[in-house]
Design a protein around this motif. Sequence first.
Motif, short mmCIF file in Angstrom:
data_model
loop_
_atom_site.label_atom_id
_atom_site.label_comp_id
_atom_site.label_asym_id
_atom_site.label_seq_id
_atom_site.Cartn_x
_atom_site.Cartn_y
_atom_site.Cartn_z
N PHE A 185 37.68 -105.20 -11.60
CA PHE A 185 36.89 -105.87 -10.57
C PHE A 185 35.74 -106.62 -11.22
O PHE A 185 35.42 -106.41 -12.40
CB PHE A 185 36.37 -104.86 -9.52
N ILE A 186 35.11 -107.50 -10.44
CA ILE A 186 33.96 -108.27 -10.90
C ILE A 186 32.72 -107.67 -10.28
O ILE A 186 32.56 -107.68 -9.05
CB ILE A 186 34.09 -109.76 -10.52
N ALA A 187 31.83 -107.13 -11.10
CA ALA A 187 30.62 -106.48 -10.60
C ALA A 187 29.60 -107.52 -10.18
O ALA A 187 29.52 -108.62 -10.76
CB ALA A 187 30.04 -105.56 -11.66
N ASP A 188 28.77 -107.19 -9.18
CA ASP A 188 27.77 -108.11 -8.64
C ASP A 188 26.49 -108.13 -9.45
O ASP A 188 25.60 -108.96 -9.18
CB ASP A 188 27.45 -107.74 -7.19
N GLY A 189 26.33 -107.21 -10.40
CA GLY A 189 25.12 -107.19 -11.20
C GLY A 189 24.15 -106.10 -10.83
O GLY A 189 23.00 -106.12 -11.28
N GLY A 190 24.56 -105.16 -10.03
CA GLY A 190 23.70 -104.04 -9.64
C GLY A 190 24.49 -102.75 -9.63
O GLY A 190 25.47 -102.60 -10.38
N PRO A 191 24.10 -101.80 -8.78
CA PRO A 191 24.86 -100.56 -8.68
C PRO A 191 26.30 -100.82 -8.21
O PRO A 191 26.54 -101.72 -7.40
CB PRO A 191 24.08 -99.74 -7.65
N ALA A 192 27.21 -100.02 -8.73
CA ALA A 192 28.62 -100.16 -8.36
C ALA A 192 29.26 -98.78 -8.28
O ALA A 192 28.92 -97.88 -9.05
CB ALA A 192 29.37 -101.03 -9.36
N SER A 193 30.15 -98.62 -7.33
CA SER A 193 30.90 -97.37 -7.19
C SER A 193 32.36 -97.71 -6.92
O SER A 193 32.67 -98.68 -6.22
CB SER A 193 30.34 -96.51 -6.06
N VAL A 194 33.23 -96.90 -7.50
CA VAL A 194 34.68 -97.09 -7.38
C VAL A 194 35.30 -95.79 -6.93
O VAL A 194 34.99 -94.72 -7.48
CB VAL A 194 35.29 -97.54 -8.73
N ASP A 195 36.18 -95.87 -5.94
CA ASP A 195 36.86 -94.69 -5.39
C ASP A 195 38.36 -94.95 -5.47
O ASP A 195 38.88 -95.85 -4.80
CB ASP A 195 36.42 -94.47 -3.94
N LEU A 196 39.07 -94.16 -6.29
CA LEU A 196 40.50 -94.37 -6.53
C LEU A 196 41.28 -93.14 -6.11
O LEU A 196 40.94 -92.01 -6.51
CB LEU A 196 40.77 -94.68 -8.00
N ALA A 197 42.33 -93.32 -5.31
CA ALA A 197 43.21 -92.21 -4.94
C ALA A 197 43.99 -91.74 -6.16
O ALA A 197 44.38 -92.54 -7.01
CB ALA A 197 44.17 -92.65 -3.83
N LEU A 198 44.22 -90.42 -6.25
CA LEU A 198 44.95 -89.82 -7.37
C LEU A 198 46.18 -89.08 -6.87
O LEU A 198 46.18 -88.57 -5.75
CB LEU A 198 44.04 -88.85 -8.14
N PRO A 199 47.21 -89.01 -7.69
CA PRO A 199 48.41 -88.28 -7.26
C PRO A 199 48.17 -86.77 -7.34
O PRO A 199 47.32 -86.30 -8.09
CB PRO A 199 49.46 -88.72 -8.28
N SER A 200 48.94 -86.04 -6.58
CA SER A 200 48.89 -84.58 -6.60
C SER A 200 50.30 -84.04 -6.74
O SER A 200 51.29 -84.78 -6.61
CB SER A 200 48.23 -84.04 -5.33
#
Length: 504
Positions: free
Chosen positions: A49-64
């Motif tokens: 992704f392209i960050a905006d230049g400040g705080p960033a958070s990413v949430d990715l689903a994981l397999p189980s």
Amino acid sequence: MSRLPFYLVVALLFLVGIGMSVHRHIEFEVPWLPGEQRQVWEIEAQVNFIADGGPASVDLALPSTQEGYRVLTEHTASPGYGLHFADDKRGRRAQWATRDAEGSQQLFYSAQVIVAPQATSIEQEAPQAMTAAVVWEPPYDTAAAAVIERAWSQSADDISFTRELIQNFNADRLSENTRLLLTQFDRVPLLVRLLNQAGVAAREVSALPLEHGRRRQPLTTWIQVYHDDSRTLFNPESGAMGKPDNLLLWENNGQSVLEVEGGSQSRVNFSMLSRNQPAKAAVRAQQAAGSDTLLNFSIHSLPLEEQALFQTILLLPVGALVVVLLRVLIGVKTSGTFMPVLIALAFIQTSLLTGVIGFLLVVAVGLVIRNYLSYLNLLLVARVSAVIVTVIAIIAVFSVLAYRFGLNAGLQITFFPMIILAWTIERMSILWEEEGPKEVLIQGGGSLLTAVLAYLAMNNPMIRYITFNFIGVQLILMGLILMLGNYTGYRLLELRRFKPVTED
């Protein structure tokens, strides 16, 4: 006295031992044979992704863990990001966060997934099909009702209704109503809305088709229908029912696969490789991941140093069983009851030929020196102590000589149990004085024969594998030893005493 309690105890040992072993094989997929292979998929997810230049958070689903697959290990690579693994009603997810991110960002998640036919997924709560919550604007409401009515009249239950509904969106069966709906809605979300309006509990799930060597692959969307406490997967393109063997459900809670805050143009791609590895290595990785339970009692949960120690200790009951067979059924005489088992353990460390030669040399030289000590009329404790010191000196001399002559195998003679050898020499010396050299040869030869047979049994790769991976085998061995201990008949070597009677 009734022998019923004895037989009940033996039967209980057999049943519990066999039950534990079978349960471990079926439930935790521990193979019976050491050479079995398991297919393992190495899967890597790359988030960009392209960050905006400040705080960033990413949430990715994981397999189980799910039907057909079990997650063994997982790793991430995210320099400058904090990482948290969450497991809640949304499913398993990886959450990255940072205070300052600018420009192009790359995060990596990799997992080892083993093909496990016996694996089962965690029970999930079925989504609610809320008909009243599905709202359409005109003229789409009329078209949706007509599409549902057409599929409903050609089906008998939720499963057949879903199949008919999907097939009505195929090119050869498109109607004016379906064409109208497709101009406004994407295919899969539209199908889920129609199913929910018809009272069928359904949701979108994201899955990864597994193909060896594929790179930069996106996830595919499937439809999962809940009917009569069961889940059925449908291909939204063809209407085919059931989960293909090479399909890994990546997100099956109806949630988004990737959520990014503080950035744009986010996407996730997948690369994968397939390889085969020994089943025991896969089991070891699974145990190390913390999947042990009371019923999955395993030495693999211990540190490697203790595992190596127990791998040898768990062989002792096998050697004890060999001793019991030879002494109780055949009648072989040995110098000391379980001395041959300890000598067999030394043979495992030194190799058989080196061990036999070293044993014969140490005992022979020890008997000569012990014969001289008998003339000194020492007390028993002092005499045995002197023999112990003598055995240590003999082993040290042989090791130095072996090293000087370049015989590195001779250095392994130090693995012999010195205290046991000292007592063996003491017993043989007393036996020589009381009953002569013939009895010494009989008992010494019997001890060596028993040690060799115990070594062959304990060093067998199949036996080593089973005793280490199936703790229940120890109970089975205990039951066999108890049964042999109940034998009161003639020994095989004693039958020669009755040979003159048969000749008469």
